[in-house]
Write a protein that holds these residues in place. Sequence first.
Motif, PDB file in Angstrom:
ATOM      1  N   GLY A  23       0.816  -1.214   0.000  1.00 56.05           N
ATOM      2  CA  GLY A  23       0.000   0.000   0.000  1.00 56.05           C
ATOM      3  C   GLY A  23       0.843   1.255   0.000  1.00 56.05           C
ATOM      4  O   GLY A  23       0.557   2.221  -0.713  1.00 56.05           O
ATOM      5  N   LEU A  24       1.908   1.283   0.792  1.00 54.68           N
ATOM      6  CA  LEU A  24       2.798   2.444   0.831  1.00 54.68           C
ATOM      7  C   LEU A  24       3.519   2.655  -0.491  1.00 54.68           C
ATOM      8  O   LEU A  24       3.671   3.786  -0.950  1.00 54.68           O
ATOM      9  CB  LEU A  24       3.803   2.299   1.975  1.00 54.68           C
ATOM     10  CG  LEU A  24       3.244   2.465   3.381  1.00 54.68           C
ATOM     11  CD1 LEU A  24       4.302   2.109   4.424  1.00 54.68           C
ATOM     12  CD2 LEU A  24       2.724   3.861   3.597  1.00 54.68           C
ATOM     13  N   LEU A  26       2.480   1.712  -3.522  1.00 59.01           N
ATOM     14  CA  LEU A  26       1.502   2.183  -4.513  1.00 59.01           C
ATOM     15  C   LEU A  26       1.117   3.634  -4.263  1.00 59.01           C
ATOM     16  O   LEU A  26       0.943   4.406  -5.206  1.00 59.01           O
ATOM     17  CB  LEU A  26       0.262   1.287  -4.497  1.00 59.01           C
ATOM     18  CG  LEU A  26       0.474  -0.128  -5.037  1.00 59.01           C
ATOM     19  CD1 LEU A  26      -0.794  -0.954  -4.881  1.00 59.01           C
ATOM     20  CD2 LEU A  26       0.919  -0.102  -6.482  1.00 59.01           C
ATOM     21  N   TYR A  27       0.999   4.034  -3.003  1.00 59.10           N
ATOM     22  CA  TYR A  27       0.679   5.424  -2.688  1.00 59.10           C
ATOM     23  C   TYR A  27       1.808   6.353  -3.139  1.00 59.10           C
ATOM     24  O   TYR A  27       1.572   7.412  -3.693  1.00 59.10           O
ATOM     25  CB  TYR A  27       0.429   5.580  -1.194  1.00 59.10           C
ATOM     26  CG  TYR A  27       0.167   7.004  -0.784  1.00 59.10           C
ATOM     27  CD1 TYR A  27      -1.048   7.614  -1.072  1.00 59.10           C
ATOM     28  CD2 TYR A  27       1.145   7.752  -0.133  1.00 59.10           C
ATOM     29  CE1 TYR A  27      -1.289   8.921  -0.719  1.00 59.10           C
ATOM     30  CE2 TYR A  27       0.913   9.066   0.223  1.00 59.10           C
ATOM     31  CZ  TYR A  27      -0.309   9.649  -0.065  1.00 59.10           C
ATOM     32  OH  TYR A  27      -0.538  10.953   0.277  1.00 59.10           O
ATOM     33  N   ALA A  28       3.053   5.940  -2.909  1.00 61.09           N
ATOM     34  CA  ALA A  28       4.205   6.758  -3.312  1.00 61.09           C
ATOM     35  C   ALA A  28       4.284   6.880  -4.834  1.00 61.09           C
ATOM     36  O   ALA A  28       4.618   7.940  -5.363  1.00 61.09           O
ATOM     37  CB  ALA A  28       5.496   6.160  -2.758  1.00 61.09           C
ATOM     38  N   SER A  30       1.771   6.731  -6.959  1.00 59.12           N
ATOM     39  CA  SER A  30       0.599   7.372  -7.557  1.00 59.12           C
ATOM     40  C   SER A  30       0.861   8.835  -7.911  1.00 59.12           C
ATOM     41  O   SER A  30       0.284   9.364  -8.854  1.00 59.12           O
ATOM     42  CB  SER A  30      -0.608   7.275  -6.620  1.00 59.12           C
ATOM     43  OG  SER A  30      -0.404   8.063  -5.463  1.00 59.12           O
TER      44      SER A  30
END
Length: 150
Positions: A23-24, A26-28, A30
């Motif tokens: 999750g981290l 993918l967030y970075a 995005s």
Amino acid sequence: MTRKQRRLTLIGSAGVVLGAALGLVLYALSGEIALFKTPTEIVEAKAGFAERLRIGGLVEEGSVVRSEAATVSFAVTDTVNAVPVTYVGLLPDLFREGQGVVVEGRLDGAGIFRADNVLAKHDERYMPKEVVDSLKAQGVWEGEGGKAAN
């Protein structure tokens, strides 16, 4: 706690840690994703894009205006439509009118593209496929095999 329960707890906690790490990541990533659009796609959409974009095409002849504080305004065209672009900073050495370019940034509410990165191409062989297809369809492609027939 039995041996089976400890093993399931360990597997479950490892899954949670891996899920959080994914999750981290993918967030970075995005914030770094930039969709590619042609000037015609931008003009036809007639709506502001909130996400980062890349626009590819040719620097329109006679559109380059340099002002103080290293601000440069120019238009990127696919010979059908043009998008006005402003950029603050030093331009690549290969940047000039009529040359292939890819700009990366955001479209503001006034329809002006605020670029934070400019990539100049020395010929069309390195242009994105969408831009090449657009130029070929219009008969102005000057890549392999010379200029396309109109």
